[in-house]
Design a protein around this motif. Structure first.
Motif, PDB file in Angstrom:
ATOM      1  N   GLY A 123      19.922  63.919   7.271  1.00 29.23           N
ATOM      2  CA  GLY A 123      19.504  65.279   7.635  1.00 29.23           C
ATOM      3  C   GLY A 123      20.275  66.337   6.860  1.00 29.23           C
ATOM      4  N   LYS A 124      21.599  66.145   6.746  1.00 28.53           N
ATOM      5  CA  LYS A 124      22.427  67.138   6.039  1.00 28.53           C
ATOM      6  C   LYS A 124      21.992  67.235   4.576  1.00 28.53           C
ATOM      7  N   LEU A 125      21.695  66.080   3.968  1.00 30.28           N
ATOM      8  CA  LEU A 125      21.321  66.127   2.555  1.00 30.28           C
ATOM      9  C   LEU A 125      19.925  66.703   2.352  1.00 30.28           C
ATOM     10  N   SER A 181      28.679  73.824  20.583  1.00 32.29           N
ATOM     11  CA  SER A 181      28.500  72.371  20.638  1.00 32.29           C
ATOM     12  C   SER A 181      27.034  71.968  20.526  1.00 32.29           C
ATOM     13  N   ASN A 182      26.823  70.875  19.812  1.00 36.62           N
ATOM     14  CA  ASN A 182      25.485  70.345  19.541  1.00 36.62           C
ATOM     15  C   ASN A 182      25.334  68.973  20.167  1.00 36.62           C
ATOM     16  N   PRO A 183      24.094  68.499  20.392  1.00 36.85           N
ATOM     17  CA  PRO A 183      22.864  69.285  20.297  1.00 36.85           C
ATOM     18  C   PRO A 183      22.717  70.210  21.519  1.00 36.85           C
ATOM     19  N   VAL A 198      14.207  68.507  11.728  1.00 34.42           N
ATOM     20  CA  VAL A 198      14.932  67.557  10.863  1.00 34.42           C
ATOM     21  C   VAL A 198      16.444  67.621  11.091  1.00 34.42           C
ATOM     22  N   TYR A 199      16.889  68.633  11.846  1.00 36.57           N
ATOM     23  CA  TYR A 199      18.322  68.851  12.047  1.00 36.57           C
ATOM     24  C   TYR A 199      18.554  69.009  13.545  1.00 36.57           C
ATOM     25  N   THR A 200      19.678  69.633  13.933  1.00 35.12           N
ATOM     26  CA  THR A 200      19.944  69.747  15.361  1.00 35.12           C
ATOM     27  C   THR A 200      18.923  70.645  16.046  1.00 35.12           C
ATOM     28  N   PHE A 254      32.661  64.868   4.189  1.00 37.92           N
ATOM     29  CA  PHE A 254      32.910  64.043   5.380  1.00 37.92           C
ATOM     30  C   PHE A 254      32.202  64.685   6.563  1.00 37.92           C
ATOM     31  N   GLU A 255      31.492  63.881   7.312  1.00 35.39           N
ATOM     32  CA  GLU A 255      30.683  64.426   8.411  1.00 35.39           C
ATOM     33  C   GLU A 255      30.799  63.566   9.659  1.00 35.39           C
ATOM     34  N   ASP A 256      31.097  64.206  10.749  1.00 42.27           N
ATOM     35  CA  ASP A 256      31.070  63.562  12.072  1.00 42.27           C
ATOM     36  C   ASP A 256      31.943  62.310  12.169  1.00 42.27           C
ATOM     37  N   PHE A 257      33.124  62.395  11.561  1.00 39.90           N
ATOM     38  CA  PHE A 257      34.183  61.416  11.822  1.00 39.90           C
ATOM     39  C   PHE A 257      34.907  61.879  13.094  1.00 39.90           C
ATOM     40  N   ASN A 263      35.436  68.684   4.530  1.00 46.03           N
ATOM     41  CA  ASN A 263      35.009  68.235   5.859  1.00 46.03           C
ATOM     42  C   ASN A 263      34.189  69.340   6.505  1.00 46.03           C
ATOM     43  N   ASP A 264      32.931  69.039   6.691  1.00 50.78           N
ATOM     44  CA  ASP A 264      31.988  70.032   7.198  1.00 50.78           C
ATOM     45  C   ASP A 264      32.348  70.515   8.602  1.00 50.78           C
ATOM     46  N   ASP A 265      32.807  69.589   9.450  1.00 52.82           N
ATOM     47  CA  ASP A 265      33.081  69.945  10.841  1.00 52.82           C
ATOM     48  C   ASP A 265      34.326  70.812  10.965  1.00 52.82           C
ATOM     49  N   ILE A 266      35.298  70.567  10.095  1.00 52.92           N
ATOM     50  CA  ILE A 266      36.522  71.365  10.132  1.00 52.92           C
ATOM     51  C   ILE A 266      36.321  72.647   9.305  1.00 52.92           C
ATOM     52  N   ALA A 270      25.066  79.836  15.004  1.00 52.77           N
ATOM     53  CA  ALA A 270      26.328  79.642  14.270  1.00 52.77           C
ATOM     54  C   ALA A 270      26.453  78.170  13.937  1.00 52.77           C
ATOM     55  N   ASN A 271      25.834  77.782  12.870  1.00 49.31           N
ATOM     56  CA  ASN A 271      25.838  76.373  12.477  1.00 49.31           C
ATOM     57  C   ASN A 271      26.265  76.255  11.024  1.00 49.31           C
ATOM     58  N   ASN A 272      27.059  75.215  10.744  1.00 48.76           N
ATOM     59  CA  ASN A 272      27.560  75.059   9.370  1.00 48.76           C
ATOM     60  C   ASN A 272      26.437  74.872   8.341  1.00 48.76           C
ATOM     61  N   ALA A 273      25.184  74.720   8.820  1.00 49.94           N
ATOM     62  CA  ALA A 273      24.040  74.625   7.890  1.00 49.94           C
ATOM     63  C   ALA A 273      23.873  75.902   7.063  1.00 49.94           C
ATOM     64  N   GLU A 291      31.408  57.943  14.228  1.00 52.32           N
ATOM     65  CA  GLU A 291      32.204  57.865  15.463  1.00 52.32           C
ATOM     66  C   GLU A 291      32.072  59.099  16.356  1.00 52.32           C
ATOM     67  N   ARG A 292      31.725  60.265  15.764  1.00 59.94           N
ATOM     68  CA  ARG A 292      31.562  61.489  16.596  1.00 59.94           C
ATOM     69  C   ARG A 292      30.289  62.178  16.116  1.00 59.94           C
ATOM     70  N   ILE A 293      29.147  61.653  16.540  1.00 64.34           N
ATOM     71  CA  ILE A 293      27.870  62.213  16.080  1.00 64.34           C
ATOM     72  C   ILE A 293      27.514  63.396  16.980  1.00 64.34           C
ATOM     73  N   LEU A 294      27.520  64.595  16.378  1.00 67.02           N
ATOM     74  CA  LEU A 294      27.331  65.844  17.143  1.00 67.02           C
ATOM     75  C   LEU A 294      28.228  65.737  18.391  1.00 67.02           C
ATOM     76  N   GLY A 295      27.737  66.154  19.538  1.00 69.71           N
ATOM     77  CA  GLY A 295      28.534  65.975  20.761  1.00 69.71           C
ATOM     78  C   GLY A 295      28.089  64.739  21.516  1.00 69.71           C
TER      79      GLY A 295
HETATM   80  C1  LIG Z   1      26.657  70.912  13.064  1.00 67.67           C
HETATM   81  C2  LIG Z   1      27.585  69.810  12.964  1.00 67.67           C
HETATM   82  O1  LIG Z   1      28.068  69.500  11.892  1.00 67.67           O
HETATM   83  C3  LIG Z   1      27.960  69.108  14.152  1.00 67.67           C
HETATM   84  O2  LIG Z   1      27.544  69.472  15.235  1.00 67.67           O
HETATM   85  O3  LIG Z   1      28.706  68.134  14.021  1.00 67.67           O
END
Ligand SMILES: CC(=O)C(=O)O
Ligand SMILES: NC(=O)C1=CN([C@@H]2O[C@H](COP(=O)(O)OP(=O)(O)OC[C@H]3O[C@@H](n4cnc5c(N)ncnc54)[C@H](OP(=O)(O)O)[C@@H]3O)[C@@H](O)[C@H]2O)C=CC1
Ligand SMILES: [Mg+2]
Length: 591
Positions: free
Chosen positions: A209-211, A446-448, A138-140, A281-284, A304-307, A490-493, A191-195
């Motif tokens: 997925g995050k929720l 970096s993901n996925p 359900v996630y990366t 905020f996610e994946d801006f 901001n989850d990514d930061i 090492a994931n922010n999850a 605009e920046r979904i994972l990598g």
């Molecule tokens: C895990 C995550 O938030 C990302 O790869 O953007």
């Protein structure tokens, strides 16, 4: 519907919905009737108390074959289900068996999404009880593929879409969502979904997925979670030319048009849900992410989850690794590949923690940390041309054009990948790390999985099994020369579900950096000697509910300490309180 009317009118149906009898019996042909109304306006209407068929179709209340005999009688379910009554545990066993039959991860993902739409509690029970197996589904990494193919696998809306077409009407759009008591919103603009770059409106898979993790890992009620995608267009040519693309077919809006829409959104959120709704905020993309965080961090409960989430999870791993490496955080030298949201976010939190520990000013502690971007090592001679978030990292040094040269020049103890580009930690780079470190610490965040800077196997092989390795997406343990190496994820999850839950249960009104440090400390505190003995610097995800309760408690404690909590009085035992507030997916009995 008929059963509802009967139930509420003493068993007497006020509408006669039964097929009108025809001479000789049988069902009347209603098709002609339907065609006759083709050109007329009709009103879509439904009822709000679920029973009978509508109860089976309501994912919040449906229990499928687990409805008891009594419930089948009381809720007009007789005949709508086969006779057998089974437990939730047996349903779970059956579903896990069927999900394991799928060979392709995307098919498992679709089966899970279908389950969520059919029977929410069963979905969460599966996810919680089988978290290590289902998290990658359900996630990366699988959610990345799901977003790439979202247009073709899209079945039903799972969140709110707010596009430029809704400008001026965002408050109304929020009111269209069926739930009123929202506690957590995860929002992306895709605009920046994972990598994987700009996936436009198809980024919706990420908030969804995050929720799901907010609920499964953190215990936030599913009905209190709201996934949102803001659609301002996409610059992804493939999507713009795809006839099945679900979003606005135009180039991304920027500048004032973009910020005006975001301003309307943030205002409407506060107006509709109040001060205490958390907006993640996610994946801006980074050209908007830092600005949005700075702008709304002082007026809203935003994060901001990514930061920030990534920073907190990585700091936890680094602190835990000291048990294996010795020394203090300030004794280490850190080199990042990637100087965007994740890279500079992590760097800043490490610098802050060292500064708190040593009482040295931030300007000093930042000097232990170096970053490489697409143009090479960030050094003072580049300062004028750097984006603002890179400037604090422009230290005095000769320029280095590539990562290998930077590794050789800086001699870091820790190498962290946040570039979004796969395979950048080459054999030469990893061997260089192993040349001057007895135990090199390598994080390929970096993901996925396709974007990971190196694999677990590469990190262990190229360092002759000496590395401590973690990655953003999961890798299996690796056996090398008879020894099993267990990589960390090492994931922010690890962080956002507990952090968010801590904010919710304390009624916090702002996020503070000290809360990120508190979350980090709680996570590191969950790594035991047994884990260290296996070379692990993160606890296993199988314990995540307990871990999240500890993170939530530490974050809530900080909120109370800083005067940012509004839920008073403060509970004495915050861990117990957090545990007691967590959503559990076991079925409820219906009267
Ligand atoms: C895990 C995550 O938030 C990302 O790869 O953007
Ligand atoms: N594990 C986790 O929990 C998390 C992982 N991530 C992952 O981190 C990655 C980056 O995310 P984020 O920081 O938000 O992205 P950003 O776009 O903000 O930053 C990417 C950075 O990488 C640099 N870069 C890109 N290509 C190269 C290259 N070939 N060599 C060196 N540097 C390069 C960019 O350089 P320039 O500035 O010059 O363009 C930029 O500084 C993504 O894959 C994401 O999935 C993100 C958050 C959490
Ligand atoms: Mg993210």
């Amino acid at each position: 519907m008929e059963s509802f009317l009967k139930e509420h009118r003493g068993g007497e149906s006020v509408l006669d919905l039964s097929p009108r009898s025809t001479v000789g019996g049988g069902v009347e042909d209603v098709y002609g009737e339907d065609r006759a109304s083709e050109d007329q306006l009709v009103t879509p209407w439904t009822v709000s108390v679920a029973s009978g068929y509508s109860l089976l179709r309501d994912p919040h209340h449906n229990k499928g074959l687990a409805f008891t005999e009594k419930e089948r009688d009381a809720h007009y379910l007789r005949g709508l289900l086969p006779p057998v009554v089974i437990s939730q545990e047996l349903q779970e066993k059956k579903l896990m068996h069927s999900i394991r039959q799928y060979q392709l991860p995307l098919h498992k993902y679709m089966a899970m999404m279908e389950l969520e739409e059919r029977n929410e509690r069963l979905f969460y029970k599966l996810l919680i009880d089988n978290v290590e197996e289902l998290l990658p589904v359900v996630y990366t990494p699988t959610v990345g593929e799901a977003c790439q193919k979202y247009g073709s696998i899209f079945r039903r809306p799972q969140g709110l879409y707010i596009s430029l077409k809704e400008k001026g009407k965002i408050l109304e759009v929020l009111r269209n969502w069926p739930e009123r008591s929202i506690q957590v919103i995860v929002v992306t603009d895709g605009e920046r979904i994972l990598g994987l770059g700009d996936l436009g409106c198809q980024g919706m898979g990420i908030p969804v997925g995050k929720l799901a993790l907010y609920t499964a890992l953190g215990g936030v009620r599913p009905s209190a979670c709201l996934p949102i995608t803001i659609d301002v267009g996409t610059n992804n040519e493939t999507l713009l030319n795809d006839e099945f693309y679900i979003g606005l077919k135009q180039k991304r809006a920027t500048g004032k048009e973009y910020y005006d829409l975001l301003e309307e959104f943030m205002t409407a959120v506060k107006q509709n849900y109040g001060e205490k709704v958390l907006v993640q905020f996610e994946d801006f993309a980074n050209h908007n992410a830092f600005e949005l965080l700075a702008k709304y961090g002082t007026t809203h409960l935003v994060f901001n989850d990514d930061i920030q989430g990534t920073a907190s999870v990585v700091l936890a791993g680094l602190v835990a690794s000291l048990k294996l490496l010795g020394g203090s955080l300030g004794d280490h030298t850190f080199l990042f590949l990637g100087a965007g949201e994740a890279g500079t976010g992590i760097a800043e939190l490490i610098a802050l923690e060292i500064s708190k520990q040593t009482k040295a000013p931030l300007e000093e502690t930042r000097k232990k940390i170096w970053l490489v971007d697409s143009k090479g090592l960030i050094v003072s001679s580049r300062k004028e041309s750097l984006q603002h978030f890179k400037q604090p990292w422009a230290h005095e040094h000769e320029p280095c054009k590539n990562l290998l040269d930077a590794v050789k020049a800086i001699k870091p103890t820790t190498l962290i990948g946040t570039s979004g580009v796969g395979k950048q930690f080459t054999k030469e780079v990893v061997e260089a790390m192993a040349a001057f470190n007895k135990t090199p610490l390598i994080m390929a965040l970096s993901n996925p999985t396709s974007q990971a800077e190196c694999t677990a196997e590469e990190a262990y092989t190229w360092t002759e099994g000496r590395a401590i390795f973690s990655s953003g997406s999961p890798f299996d343990p690796v056996e090398l020369n008879g020894k099993l190496h267990v990589p960390g994820q090492a994931n922010n999850a690890y962080i956002f579900p507990g952090l968010g839950f801590g904010l919710v249960i304390s009624g916090a009104i702002r996020v503070h950096d000290d809360m990120l440090l508190a979350a980090s400390e709680a996570l590191a505190g969950q790594v035991t000697q047994e884990h260290y003995d296996k070379g692990m610097i993160y606890p296993p995800f199988s314990n995540i509910r307990k871990i999240s309760a500890h993170i939530a408690a530490n974050v809530a404690a900080k909120a109370y300490e800083l005067g940012l909590a509004t839920r008073l009085p403060r509970p004495a035992d915050l861990v117990k309180y957090a545990e007691s507030c967590m959503f559990t997916p076991n079925y409820r009995n219906y009267r």
